[in-house]
Design an enzyme around this catalytic site. Structure first.
Site, PDB file in Angstrom:
ATOM      1  N   ASN A   1       0.779  -1.212   0.113  1.00  0.00           N
ATOM      2  CA  ASN A   1      -0.039   0.029  -0.043  1.00  0.00           C
ATOM      3  C   ASN A   1       0.797   1.302   0.006  1.00  0.00           C
ATOM      4  OD1 ASN A   1      -1.870  -2.015  -0.025  1.00  0.00           O
ATOM      5  ND2 ASN A   1      -2.853  -1.211   2.288  1.00  0.00           N
TER       6      ASN A   1
ATOM      7  N   THR B   1     -13.990  36.174 -33.609  1.00  0.00           N
ATOM      8  CA  THR B   1     -14.717  35.550 -32.842  1.00  0.00           C
ATOM      9  C   THR B   1     -15.996  34.972 -33.390  1.00  0.00           C
ATOM     10  OG1 THR B   1     -16.002  37.732 -32.738  1.00  0.00           O
ATOM     11  CG2 THR B   1     -14.162  37.384 -31.186  1.00  0.00           C
ATOM     12  N   HIS B   2     -16.473  34.117 -32.839  1.00  0.00           N
ATOM     13  CA  HIS B   2     -17.791  33.039 -33.310  1.00  0.00           C
ATOM     14  C   HIS B   2     -17.433  32.540 -34.572  1.00  0.00           C
ATOM     15  CE1 HIS B   2     -20.100  35.274 -30.250  1.00  0.00           C
ATOM     16  NE2 HIS B   2     -19.315  36.405 -30.433  1.00  0.00           N
TER      17      HIS B   2
ATOM     18  N   SER C   1      -4.891  10.262 -49.090  1.00  0.00           N
ATOM     19  CA  SER C   1      -6.021   9.266 -48.885  1.00  0.00           C
ATOM     20  C   SER C   1      -5.783   8.157 -49.802  1.00  0.00           C
ATOM     21  CB  SER C   1      -7.258  10.140 -49.797  1.00  0.00           C
ATOM     22  OG  SER C   1      -8.261   9.374 -50.085  1.00  0.00           O
TER      23      SER C   1
ATOM     24  N   LYS D   1      -5.648  14.277 -52.153  1.00  0.00           N
ATOM     25  CA  LYS D   1      -5.599  14.868 -50.604  1.00  0.00           C
ATOM     26  C   LYS D   1      -4.476  15.062 -49.976  1.00  0.00           C
ATOM     27  CE  LYS D   1      -9.124  14.218 -48.401  1.00  0.00           C
ATOM     28  NZ  LYS D   1     -10.081  15.422 -47.759  1.00  0.00           N
TER      29      LYS D   1
ATOM     30  N   ASN E   1      -4.102  15.398 -45.808  1.00  0.00           N
ATOM     31  CA  ASN E   1      -4.897  15.847 -44.745  1.00  0.00           C
ATOM     32  C   ASN E   1      -4.148  16.238 -43.337  1.00  0.00           C
ATOM     33  OD1 ASN E   1      -7.383  15.171 -46.104  1.00  0.00           O
ATOM     34  ND2 ASN E   1      -6.924  12.963 -45.646  1.00  0.00           N
TER      35      ASN E   1
ATOM     36  N   GLU F   1      -5.794  16.334 -36.229  1.00  0.00           N
ATOM     37  CA  GLU F   1      -7.132  15.691 -35.987  1.00  0.00           C
ATOM     38  C   GLU F   1      -6.916  14.811 -34.682  1.00  0.00           C
ATOM     39  OE1 GLU F   1      -9.505  14.214 -39.295  1.00  0.00           O
ATOM     40  OE2 GLU F   1      -8.280  15.569 -40.436  1.00  0.00           O
TER      41      GLU F   1
ATOM     42  N   TYR G   1      -6.637   2.055   2.231  1.00  0.00           N
ATOM     43  CA  TYR G   1      -6.420   1.679   0.786  1.00  0.00           C
ATOM     44  C   TYR G   1      -7.583   0.674   0.742  1.00  0.00           C
ATOM     45  CZ  TYR G   1      -4.642  -1.146  -2.822  1.00  0.00           C
ATOM     46  OH  TYR G   1      -4.655  -1.625  -4.286  1.00  0.00           O
TER      47      TYR G   1
ATOM     48  N   LYS H   1      -3.836   3.459 -12.267  1.00  0.00           N
ATOM     49  CA  LYS H   1      -2.636   3.380 -12.913  1.00  0.00           C
ATOM     50  C   LYS H   1      -2.632   3.560 -14.434  1.00  0.00           C
ATOM     51  CE  LYS H   1      -1.146   0.472  -9.880  1.00  0.00           C
ATOM     52  NZ  LYS H   1      -1.841   0.951  -8.697  1.00  0.00           N
TER      53      LYS H   1
HETATM   54  N1  ARG Z   1      -1.461  -3.798  -7.406  1.00  0.00           N
HETATM   55  C1  ARG Z   1      -1.950  -3.079  -6.109  1.00  0.00           C
HETATM   56  C2  ARG Z   1      -2.392  -1.456  -6.580  1.00  0.00           C
HETATM   57  O1  ARG Z   1      -2.210  -1.218  -7.513  1.00  0.00           O
HETATM   58  C3  ARG Z   1      -0.688  -2.933  -4.868  1.00  0.00           C
HETATM   59  C4  ARG Z   1      -1.252  -2.802  -3.691  1.00  0.00           C
HETATM   60  C5  ARG Z   1      -1.960  -3.970  -3.399  1.00  0.00           C
HETATM   61  N2  ARG Z   1      -2.335  -4.016  -1.843  1.00  0.00           N
HETATM   62  C6  ARG Z   1      -3.211  -4.829  -1.382  1.00  0.00           C
HETATM   63  N3  ARG Z   1      -3.574  -4.466  -0.057  1.00  0.00           N
HETATM   64  N4  ARG Z   1      -3.890  -5.713  -2.174  1.00  0.00           N
HETATM   65  O2  ARG Z   1      -3.020  -0.875  -5.923  1.00  0.00           O
END
Ligand code: ARG
Length: 480
Positions: free
Chosen positions: A120, A165-166, A287, A293, A295, A300, A327, A335
């Site tokens: 954690n 503007t606009h 294209s 073309k 582009n 985009e 936690y 992530k």
């Molecule tokens: N892979 C977990 C995460 O990204 C790591 C922490 C896991 N902790 C736990 N108490 N299971 O959060």
């Protein structure tokens, strides 16, 4: 996805003592994160080195053990970098995989490193380190785009263009001013990254699972060693807090929005209808069916990627909302959006920078378009104001002039002296002096306005700031 290798016979698990059987296949598949968190490995190893030193300081590793531990961590880091050590499908996450690597190198001694530490506080530390490091990478790419825009702006400090503007012609501007109007948000984004970085520079390590440790650890020393400014003041908050992810994703979402607005302008500028800009072949696409073309796909894609950057922010805020302390496994979902934001910007920014720096600005087309749509009408109203006419009346008089031009399908400077006087006795022939784009631009001398003078000042100031940002972007966060 990180290259995950085949299953081992006896998987390393960081838990399991109280479990009689192995986890169900479906559980293992759901909970595994190593395929995306493996990129935290270098940061996890840096944190492990700091933790090993603190364990030694606490008398929990002797000098020989510390030496062997640090050597094994170095060896493992080299093996990760070369790819000779890779996570397997049985490694639940990066922390598990690296503990396996350590056990392979040190046997029982490898098991000592986990004392006083939990995944954690580890994962919160690793992600802070990763994002602080990559924020500087993103800043470097932002500076490159801002450089490309300022270099183009320097060539067009006095190139007239129709300001809008606009999306309607409004008043003449210099094209350099308009390009710099895309640099200013990037400078604010850089500010936001550094401001975020200050708040992110707090180390969770030492919080353990949530309550701190009964072992004599030294969170302040660990924080310093890892380049943080301070250790977290509350161990529960240390492992529960993901403000730093949400804030980072707000900054990247806003960068996405800025890039999308620049992208949209580039798309418009490269149309037949505008024709303000010609793209270099290397930064345009063709294209499959229409041979003629060319582009602006980069622009985009820059516009389109804003959606996923905003989505990342919404994902993390929604995930955090209502989570009880401290936690929760939900937080593993922080992530991928964070990594995706970094990856997205690292892809988009160099492409946009290349597109901007190699594009050719069609000065002739811009200059011809600048007065179209009666963009000099405000000059007449201001001229009347200088002669003592209340702006309310000046606006009315000028409006009548425009209506006359619309009816006759002519330009303002094509009206005769008689036409002018017929609309108002205040409209003497001297008003013609303000009826040129050049004079309208030259008259704009106040700070921040579009005249060539203030634009040159703005350019110089932006250039100075970009030099400073380049320095920040090249800082190293994680010391060895
Ligand atoms: N892979 C977990 C995460 O990204 C790591 C922490 C896991 N902790 C736990 N108490 N299971 O959060």
């Amino acid at each position: 996805m990180a290259a995950v290798t085949e299953q081992t016979d006896n998987p390393t698990r960081l838990w399991g003592g109280r479990f009689a059987g192995s986890p169900a296949e479906a559980l293992a598949r759901l909970s595994v994160s190593v395929q995306f968190d493996w990129r935290l490995a270098p940061y996890d190893l840096a944190a492990s080195r700091a933790h090993a030193r603190v364990l030694a300081g606490a008398g929990l590793l002797d000098a020989d053990e510390l030496g062997r531990m640090l050597a094994a961590l170095d060896d493992l880091e080299a093996a990760c970098a070369s790819g000779s050590f890779r996570p397997t499908v049985d490694d639940e996450d990066v922390h598990t995989a690296l503990e396996r690597g350590l056990l392979e190198r040190l046997g029982a001694l490898g098991g000592k490193l986990r004392a006083g530490r939990s995944r954690n506080d580890q994962v919160a530390t690793d992600l802070r380190l990763y994002l602080r490091d990559h924020a500087r990478g993103v800043a470097g790419r932002l500076v490159e785009l801002a450089d490309a825009l300022t270099e183009q702006a320097a060539r067009h400090v006095d190139t007239p263009a129709p300001g809008m503007t606009h999306l309607q012609h409004a008043q003449p501007v210099t094209f350099g001013h308009q390009l710099l109007a895309h640099v200013q948000p990037l400078l604010r984004d850089l500010d936001r990254l550094r401001d975020w970085d200050r708040r992110c520079a707090v180390s969770p390590l030492g919080a353990g699972a949530l309550a701190g440790s009964s072992l004599p650890l030294d969170p302040i020393r660990v924080a310093k060693e890892l380049g943080f400014e301070a250790a977290a003041p509350n161990s529960m908050d240390a492992v529960a807090d993901r403000d730093f992810v949400a804030e980072f994703l707000f900054v990247t979402a806003l960068i996405g929005v800025h890039l999308s607005r620049l992208g949209e302008e580039l798309v418009l500028w490269t149309t037949q209808e505008f024709g303000w800009v010609e793209l270099d072949d290397a930064f345009a696409t063709g294209s499959s069916i229409m041979p003629q073309k060319k582009n602006a796909d980069i622009a985009e894609l820059a516009r389109g990627k804003a959606g996923r950057l905003i989505g990342g922010l919404v994902t993390v805020l929604t995930m955090l909302k209502g989570l009880p302390l401290s936690y929760d496994r939900d937080m593993q979902e922080d992530k991928e959006p964070a990594f995706d934001a970094v990856d997205t910007l690292e892809l988009v920014l160099p492409a946009l920078a290349g597109m901007v720096s190699t594009m050719t600005v069609r000065v002739d087309r811009l200059a011809a378009a600048a007065p179209r749509g009666y963009t000099l009408a405000t000059e007449i109203a201001d001229w009347l104001v200088r002669r003592g006419v209340p702006f309310r009346d000046a606006h009315e008089i000028t409006g009548q002039l425009v209506a006359l031009c619309v009816a006759r399908d002519c330009a303002l400077d094509e009206l005769t002296d008689g036409d002018l006087l017929a609309v108002s006795p205040a409209l003497t022939p001297e008003v013609r002096d303000v009826l040129s784009v050049r004079s309208a631009l030259a008259a704009r001398t106040t700070p921040g306005s579009t005249g060539p003078g203030p634009v040159a000042d703005q350019l110089a100031a932006a250039g100075d700031r970009l030099v400073a940002w380049r320095e920040w972007a090249s800082e190293r966060v994680v010391p060895r």
